[in-house]
Design a protein around this motif. Structure first.
Motif, PDB file in Angstrom:
ATOM      1  N   LEU A   1      -5.685   6.157  -1.929  1.00  0.00           N
ATOM      2  CA  LEU A   1      -4.927   5.999  -3.260  1.00  0.00           C
ATOM      3  C   LEU A   1      -5.350   7.117  -4.172  1.00  0.00           C
ATOM      4  O   LEU A   1      -6.427   7.471  -4.161  1.00  0.00           O
ATOM      5  CB  LEU A   1      -4.856   4.627  -3.510  1.00  0.00           C
ATOM      6  CG  LEU A   1      -4.445   3.590  -2.742  1.00  0.00           C
ATOM      7  CD1 LEU A   1      -4.494   2.005  -3.177  1.00  0.00           C
ATOM      8  CD2 LEU A   1      -2.831   4.083  -2.366  1.00  0.00           C
TER       9      LEU A   1
ATOM     10  N   MET B   1      -5.831  -2.704  -5.006  1.00  0.00           N
ATOM     11  CA  MET B   1      -5.826  -2.900  -3.708  1.00  0.00           C
ATOM     12  C   MET B   1      -6.616  -3.989  -2.820  1.00  0.00           C
ATOM     13  O   MET B   1      -5.988  -4.760  -2.152  1.00  0.00           O
ATOM     14  CB  MET B   1      -5.649  -1.642  -2.746  1.00  0.00           C
ATOM     15  CG  MET B   1      -4.828  -1.370  -1.495  1.00  0.00           C
ATOM     16  SD  MET B   1      -2.930  -1.415  -1.836  1.00  0.00           S
ATOM     17  CE  MET B   1      -2.468  -2.856  -0.944  1.00  0.00           C
TER      18      MET B   1
ATOM     19  N   TRP C   1       0.884  -1.228  -0.133  1.00  0.00           N
ATOM     20  CA  TRP C   1       0.090   0.055   0.028  1.00  0.00           C
ATOM     21  C   TRP C   1       0.948   1.256  -0.044  1.00  0.00           C
ATOM     22  O   TRP C   1       0.640   2.181  -0.647  1.00  0.00           O
ATOM     23  CB  TRP C   1      -0.924  -0.071   1.180  1.00  0.00           C
ATOM     24  CG  TRP C   1      -1.793   1.159   1.265  1.00  0.00           C
ATOM     25  CD1 TRP C   1      -2.989   1.732   0.823  1.00  0.00           C
ATOM     26  CD2 TRP C   1      -1.027   2.553   2.157  1.00  0.00           C
ATOM     27  NE1 TRP C   1      -3.198   2.905   1.186  1.00  0.00           N
ATOM     28  CE2 TRP C   1      -2.229   3.442   1.801  1.00  0.00           C
ATOM     29  CE3 TRP C   1      -0.255   2.784   2.800  1.00  0.00           C
ATOM     30  CZ2 TRP C   1      -2.224   4.639   2.492  1.00  0.00           C
ATOM     31  CZ3 TRP C   1      -0.137   3.987   3.652  1.00  0.00           C
ATOM     32  CH2 TRP C   1      -1.184   4.964   3.261  1.00  0.00           C
TER      33      TRP C   1
ATOM     34  N   ASP D   1       0.968   4.190  -2.733  1.00  0.00           N
ATOM     35  CA  ASP D   1       0.668   5.473  -2.291  1.00  0.00           C
ATOM     36  C   ASP D   1       1.700   6.600  -2.731  1.00  0.00           C
ATOM     37  O   ASP D   1       1.437   7.739  -2.961  1.00  0.00           O
ATOM     38  CB  ASP D   1       0.290   5.748  -0.782  1.00  0.00           C
ATOM     39  CG  ASP D   1      -0.239   7.170  -0.338  1.00  0.00           C
ATOM     40  OD1 ASP D   1      -1.314   7.456  -0.794  1.00  0.00           O
ATOM     41  OD2 ASP D   1       0.478   7.686   0.702  1.00  0.00           O
TER      42      ASP D   1
ATOM     43  N   SER E   1      -8.448  -2.670   4.090  1.00  0.00           N
ATOM     44  CA  SER E   1      -7.976  -2.661   2.897  1.00  0.00           C
ATOM     45  C   SER E   1      -8.906  -1.406   2.071  1.00  0.00           C
ATOM     46  O   SER E   1      -8.350  -0.806   1.452  1.00  0.00           O
ATOM     47  CB  SER E   1      -7.857  -3.848   2.013  1.00  0.00           C
ATOM     48  OG  SER E   1      -9.312  -4.274   1.991  1.00  0.00           O
TER      49      SER E   1
ATOM     50  N   ALA F   1      -7.507   1.808   0.921  1.00  0.00           N
ATOM     51  CA  ALA F   1      -7.465   1.980  -0.588  1.00  0.00           C
ATOM     52  C   ALA F   1      -8.154   3.345  -0.987  1.00  0.00           C
ATOM     53  O   ALA F   1      -7.876   3.857  -2.036  1.00  0.00           O
ATOM     54  CB  ALA F   1      -8.267   0.933  -1.151  1.00  0.00           C
TER      55      ALA F   1
END
Length: 297
Positions: free
Chosen positions: A193, A202, A72, A76, A186, A190
């Motif tokens: 993002l 993701m 992640w 990002d 998650s 997500a």
């Protein structure tokens, strides 16, 4: 008075009965009372390397969470493209799918009656729905501050580790709750993002690492313990190496945590068994054990 004397123990020796009057206090016991004393009759004797092997389940989950957070962070920071992650994870899932059937030569599939066509349909439906709802996932938590999102994600991932099924029978174990908390984390991460495609990839990756990967590891542990050990070590090294690219101190602390769980905690568990002093005797609650064999005949 005659009946009272007739029911009194004239021998002067204490008997463990309730239906007879005895010239002793109600809380009196003699030296024979402790003859039935037993200590540690249900103590399990552990083997050090067996406990180290069993700790691999916890190591796997810690590494899964670490890998997910590292991926992640790369997404990002725009250091990892969603196309590359989706292609790589899809290829890894395909290899794992083939390997899952090859471990027991398809015996588990024949028992469950699950066909490959059904698996393919489930996969396509999941990908279609996740991709279709990815814009919603991306904008679902826009009104929530980023600090709150990070705090909720940390709590959800901790809950995932707490409620995960490590193979022990306990009331706190809940595989469904553990998976849902990981997916919720998650979704939260997500949403921070850059684009909807990032959120879709993701969440898909979260399903692969939190749902599919433990299933493969469980079968590896049951069928090929040596392969399971090798995979666990390689997974731990990979997760630590990925964390090292982000934070050297974090990688060091994570390594110390894994070593403590794998080697130090089993040692102390065995040492603490020496101080266990459970006593059993006539004061224990009665257990009624019925023979049900005549009902089955």
């Amino acid at each position: 008075m005659g009946s009272l004397r007739a029911g009194t123990n004239t021998a002067g020796r204490w008997r463990k009965v309730l239906y007879e009057r005895q010239p002793f206090p109600d809380n009196y016991v003699d030296r024979r009372f402790l003859e039935e004393l037993r200590k540690n009759i249900y103590v399990r004797h552990y083997q050090y390397w067996a406990i180290v092997f069993e700790s691999g389940v916890l190591i796997q989950q810690l590494c899964s969470v670490c890998t997910f957070v590292v991926i992640w962070w790369y997404m990002d920071e725009d250091l990892l493209t969603p196309q590359w992650l989706f292609g790589t994870s899809f290829l890894a899932s395909l290899i794992g799918y083939v390997f899952f059937d090859a471990i027991d030569l398809g015996a588990g599939r024949r028992i469950n009656g699950r066909t490959r066509w059904a698996d393919l349909k489930s996969t396509l439906v999941f990908i279609a729905f996740t991709y279709g709802f990815s814009p919603v996932l991306k904008t679902l938590t826009e009104s929530i501050s980023t600090d709150t999102i990070y705090a909720m994600s940390v709590l959800m991932l901790l809950g995932h580790l707490i409620f995960f099924d490590y193979g022990a029978t306990a009331a706190i174990v809940s595989s469904t709750l553990s998976l849902n908390m990981a997916i919720f984390a998650s979704v939260c991460l997500a949403s921070r993002l850059p684009r909807s495609l990032h959120a879709f990839v993701m969440v898909t990756f979260a399903i692969q690492i939190f749902a599919l990967w433990p299933s493969l590891q469980k079968k590896l542990k049951a069928q090929t313990p040596h392969c399971y050990t090798v995979v666990t070590v390689l997974f731990a090294v990979s997760a630590t190496a990925g964390l090292l690219t982000i934070s050297g101190i974090g990688a060091l602390l994570f390594t110390l945590l894994l070593l403590a769980i794998s080697f130090l905690c089993p040692y102390y568990l065995i040492r603490l068994q020496l101080f266990k002093d459970n006593i059993h005797g006539p004061w224990d609650e009665a257990e009624i054990k019925e023979d049900l064999s005549h009902f089955l005949m």
